[in-house]
Scaffold this motif. Structure first.
Motif, PDB file in Angstrom:
ATOM      1  N   UNK A  54       0.875  -1.388  -0.004  1.00 61.40           N
ATOM      2  CA  UNK A  54      -0.256  -0.114  -0.056  1.00 61.40           C
ATOM      3  C   UNK A  54       0.808   1.358   0.134  1.00 61.40           C
ATOM      4  N   UNK A  55       0.471   2.365  -0.755  1.00 61.70           N
ATOM      5  CA  UNK A  55       1.352   3.635  -1.040  1.00 61.70           C
ATOM      6  C   UNK A  55       0.840   4.434   0.415  1.00 61.70           C
ATOM      7  N   UNK A  56       1.478   5.459   0.376  1.00 66.24           N
ATOM      8  CA  UNK A  56       1.608   6.342   1.469  1.00 66.24           C
ATOM      9  C   UNK A  56       0.037   6.837   1.873  1.00 66.24           C
ATOM     10  N   UNK A  57      -0.703   6.751   0.909  1.00 68.93           N
ATOM     11  CA  UNK A  57      -2.417   7.159   1.119  1.00 68.93           C
ATOM     12  C   UNK A  57      -3.207   6.129   1.321  1.00 68.93           C
ATOM     13  N   UNK A  58      -2.416   4.898   1.487  1.00 70.10           N
ATOM     14  CA  UNK A  58      -3.247   3.322   1.836  1.00 70.10           C
ATOM     15  C   UNK A  58      -3.473   2.613   0.609  1.00 70.10           C
ATOM     16  N   UNK A  59      -3.459   3.289  -0.481  1.00 66.95           N
ATOM     17  CA  UNK A  59      -3.893   2.675  -1.814  1.00 66.95           C
ATOM     18  C   UNK A  59      -3.051   1.455  -2.171  1.00 66.95           C
ATOM     19  N   UNK A  60      -3.821   0.414  -2.751  1.00 62.09           N
ATOM     20  CA  UNK A  60      -3.073  -0.489  -3.424  1.00 62.09           C
ATOM     21  C   UNK A  60      -3.806  -0.870  -4.668  1.00 62.09           C
ATOM     22  N   UNK A  61      -2.889  -1.062  -5.689  1.00 55.94           N
ATOM     23  CA  UNK A  61      -3.384  -0.954  -7.194  1.00 55.94           C
ATOM     24  C   UNK A  61      -3.194  -2.238  -7.801  1.00 55.94           C
ATOM     25  N   UNK A  62      -4.075  -2.818  -8.385  1.00 55.45           N
ATOM     26  CA  UNK A  62      -3.876  -4.077  -9.047  1.00 55.45           C
ATOM     27  C   UNK A  62      -4.489  -3.975 -10.645  1.00 55.45           C
ATOM     28  N   UNK A  63      -3.619  -4.366 -11.517  1.00 58.16           N
ATOM     29  CA  UNK A  63      -3.999  -4.407 -12.951  1.00 58.16           C
ATOM     30  C   UNK A  63      -4.454  -5.738 -13.442  1.00 58.16           C
ATOM     31  N   UNK A  64      -5.607  -5.899 -14.208  1.00 62.84           N
ATOM     32  CA  UNK A  64      -5.953  -7.198 -14.839  1.00 62.84           C
ATOM     33  C   UNK A  64      -6.019  -6.918 -16.325  1.00 62.84           C
ATOM     34  N   UNK A  65      -6.095  -8.141 -17.101  1.00 60.44           N
ATOM     35  CA  UNK A  65      -6.415  -7.964 -18.193  1.00 60.44           C
ATOM     36  C   UNK A  65      -7.119  -9.430 -18.840  1.00 60.44           C
ATOM     37  N   UNK A  66      -7.888  -9.316 -19.741  1.00 59.15           N
ATOM     38  CA  UNK A  66      -8.393 -10.627 -20.284  1.00 59.15           C
ATOM     39  C   UNK A  66      -8.431 -10.771 -21.961  1.00 59.15           C
ATOM     40  N   UNK A  67      -8.203 -12.061 -22.085  1.00 59.14           N
ATOM     41  CA  UNK A  67      -8.039 -12.372 -23.858  1.00 59.14           C
ATOM     42  C   UNK A  67      -9.499 -12.362 -24.375  1.00 59.14           C
ATOM     43  N   UNK A  68     -10.553 -12.657 -23.410  1.00 50.12           N
ATOM     44  CA  UNK A  68     -11.840 -12.772 -23.979  1.00 50.12           C
ATOM     45  C   UNK A  68     -12.915 -12.181 -22.931  1.00 50.12           C
ATOM     46  N   UNK A  69     -14.087 -11.717 -23.393  1.00 55.78           N
ATOM     47  CA  UNK A  69     -14.911 -11.242 -22.590  1.00 55.78           C
ATOM     48  C   UNK A  69     -15.523 -12.145 -21.391  1.00 55.78           C
ATOM     49  N   UNK A  70     -15.875 -11.630 -20.186  1.00 53.68           N
ATOM     50  CA  UNK A  70     -16.351 -12.314 -19.184  1.00 53.68           C
ATOM     51  C   UNK A  70     -16.097 -11.603 -17.906  1.00 53.68           C
TER      52      UNK A  70
END
Length: 93
Positions: A54-70
């Motif tokens: 977590x950053x200084x403001x408490x945030x934690x960022x995740x990045x996700x992707x997909x090859x097909x809809x869902x």
């Protein structure tokens, strides 16, 4: 759908707080992804978003992707506490 070869992804932000609601930095946050079998958490040569601090403001960022809809559910765990976010639509859609 997102295409990892084009650096296309969705970003979700979770916030780590103490019992008084104060943001906490430096806490490891582990992310898990379920639902869409074609989706994955972004991992690059420099960053693996499956665990971030977590950053200084408490945030934690995740990045996700997909090859097909869902639809997918992203679960964040920090300090034994778990929160989930269900993507209402397609990742990146």
């Amino acid at each position: 759908a997102d295409d990892p070869s084009t650096n296309s992804y969705s970003t979700l932000t979770f916030k780590v707080k103490d019992v008084n609601g104060v943001a906490i930095s430096g806490v490891p946050v582990t992310f898990a992804l379920s639902g869409n079998a074609s989706a994955a958490i972004v991992k690059s040569a420099t960053v693996d978003y499956s665990t971030v601090y977590s950053a200084s403001d408490g945030t934690a960022v995740v990045r996700v992707f997909a090859w097909a809809p869902g639809k997918s559910t992203i679960t964040a765990t920090a300090g034994g506490n778990t929160r989930s976010h269900r993507q209402p639509g397609n990742i990146g859609g």
